[in-house]
Write an enzyme that holds these catalytic residues in place. Structure first.
Site, mmCIF file in Angstrom:
data_model
loop_
_atom_site.group_PDB
_atom_site.id
_atom_site.type_symbol
_atom_site.label_atom_id
_atom_site.label_comp_id
_atom_site.label_asym_id
_atom_site.label_seq_id
_atom_site.Cartn_x
_atom_site.Cartn_y
_atom_site.Cartn_z
ATOM 1 N N ASP A 277 40.747 33.282 42.694
ATOM 2 C CA ASP A 277 41.889 34.017 43.241
ATOM 3 C C ASP A 277 42.843 33.015 43.879
ATOM 4 O O ASP A 277 43.371 32.159 43.198
ATOM 5 C CB ASP A 277 41.390 35.084 44.220
ATOM 6 C CG ASP A 277 42.483 36.074 44.597
ATOM 7 O OD1 ASP A 277 43.464 36.207 43.850
ATOM 8 O OD2 ASP A 277 42.366 36.722 45.651
ATOM 9 N N ARG B 261 53.409 30.161 44.093
ATOM 10 C CA ARG B 261 52.881 30.506 45.421
ATOM 11 C C ARG B 261 52.453 29.286 46.219
ATOM 12 O O ARG B 261 51.290 29.115 46.545
ATOM 13 C CB ARG B 261 51.726 31.497 45.321
ATOM 14 C CG ARG B 261 52.118 32.831 44.736
ATOM 15 C CD ARG B 261 50.991 33.850 44.872
ATOM 16 N NE ARG B 261 51.378 35.143 44.327
ATOM 17 C CZ ARG B 261 50.621 36.230 44.356
ATOM 18 N NH1 ARG B 261 49.423 36.160 44.913
ATOM 19 N NH2 ARG B 261 51.050 37.359 43.841
ATOM 20 N N ASP C 230 44.310 31.950 51.285
ATOM 21 C CA ASP C 230 45.005 33.197 51.577
ATOM 22 C C ASP C 230 44.841 33.513 53.049
ATOM 23 O O ASP C 230 43.740 33.390 53.603
ATOM 24 C CB ASP C 230 44.453 34.356 50.750
ATOM 25 C CG ASP C 230 44.886 34.295 49.281
ATOM 26 O OD1 ASP C 230 45.602 33.339 48.913
ATOM 27 O OD2 ASP C 230 44.509 35.201 48.522
ATOM 28 N N ASP D 130 36.611 37.873 46.793
ATOM 29 C CA ASP D 130 37.742 37.762 45.868
ATOM 30 C C ASP D 130 37.704 36.506 45.008
ATOM 31 O O ASP D 130 38.321 36.453 43.949
ATOM 32 C CB ASP D 130 39.060 37.779 46.643
ATOM 33 C CG ASP D 130 39.359 39.146 47.245
ATOM 34 O OD1 ASP D 130 38.814 40.141 46.742
ATOM 35 O OD2 ASP D 130 40.136 39.207 48.221
#
Length: 301
Positions: free
Chosen positions: A122, A178, A126, A98
């Site tokens: 990305d 985020r 994560d 990703d």
């Protein structure tokens, strides 16, 4: 990618035995493909200036007991995929990665500490698919849009077991959103310094529990981005019961934290369960050494 040379980072992280991996000198490493890290590994950049940049990032998939410390992860791109070794005894076909700086997939007992990160294709970090027992501490983040995603899908409730702690991090210049964005699990955000965001700092969906404690939130001058929080894909009737609380946070330049859920009369956890915090006014001191440290052999960092 299949037969890494002994002495290289890829060879070390794919060994079966527990390893503490350090670097003989400063270096810049460009990963042609994602670096798949096996269980029981410590990657320790102290004593050298280590850049992982202009290539792929780290993947922690179905592993436990991994520490990443004291390195710089900059300008990460997607790997094209292909045959890549993921353990001492196995390699397999991988699809395109990703472009995450650090991707945590179905893994637990992970500590990311004193890492500097910027500009990943990305996410920077994560954590998805039931990953839990993760601490991200003393890190410095700049120059990115979607910084951290904890729980990738509204349809995967296996992330209800997710527990992640963020503490003593500095969220710095040219960040957008985020920090983190959460689904389902329990997230303790403690004594972090948020000096920049363009949209919001902390967001989520699917009923996550977010306890923000002793952070400093400095809002941008844009009057449309003063709110620290953002709830997505939910009406107020739904999210008013989500437990999002602000405890001893310092809100600067018009920043405001929209709380929800039942009012907390006492701390919702004990010292044994969670880290303790200081008030938000202490954050500048607590986060002043965020990011990779300049350490030298024989001297304290």
């Amino acid at each position: 990618m299949v037969n890494p040379v002994p002495g290289t980072l890829r060879h070390a992280v794919t060994r079966t035995a527990p390893l503490w991996i350090y670097f003989s000198h400063s270096m810049t490493i460009r990963l042609s493909q994602e670096l798949i890290v096996a269980s029981d590994k410590t990657i320790d950049g102290r004593g050298a200036d280590i850049y992982i940049m202009n290539g792929a990032g780290f993947t922690l998939q179905f592993v436990k007991n991994v520490i990443i410390h004291g390195i710089k992860i900059f300008d990460i791109n997607s790997g094209n995929g292909g045959l890549i070794r993921d353990s001492e005894t196995h390699y397999g076909q991988r699809t395109q990665s990703d472009g995450d700086g650090i991707s945590i997939f179905g893994s637990s007992y992970v500590w990311i500490d004193h890492v500097s990160m910027r500009n990943c294709k990305d996410g920077m970090i994560d954590a998805i698919m039931g990953s839990t027992a993760i601490t991200i501490s003393n890190c410095h983040f700049t120059d990115h849009n979607e910084v951290m995603l904890f729980g990738a899908s509204d349809s995967y409730d296996g992330d209800k077991l997710m527990q992640i702690t963020l503490l003593f991090n500095h969220f710095g210049k040219r960040l957008v959103q985020r920090m983190p964005r959460c689904r389902f699990g329990f997230f303790h955000v403690v004594n972090n310094d948020y000096t920049h965001w363009e949209m919001y700092a902390i967001g989520g969906s699917k009923h996550p529990t977010i306890i923000s404690e002793g952070n400093r939130f400095t809002a941008p001058n844009d009057n449309n981005a003063k709110e620290v929080t953002k709830r997505t894909y939910a009406t107020e009737q739904e999210w008013k019961n989500w437990q999002w609380r602000s405890i001893r946070d310092e809100l600067v330049n018009g920043a405001y934290f929209r709380e929800s859920g039942p009012v907390l009369k006492n701390r919702p956890f004990t010292k044994k369960d969670m880290v303790s915090s200081r008030p938000g006014s202490y954050v500048v001191r607590l986060s002043r050494y965020a990011g990779a440290l300049r350490c030298f052999e024989g001297k304290p960092c």
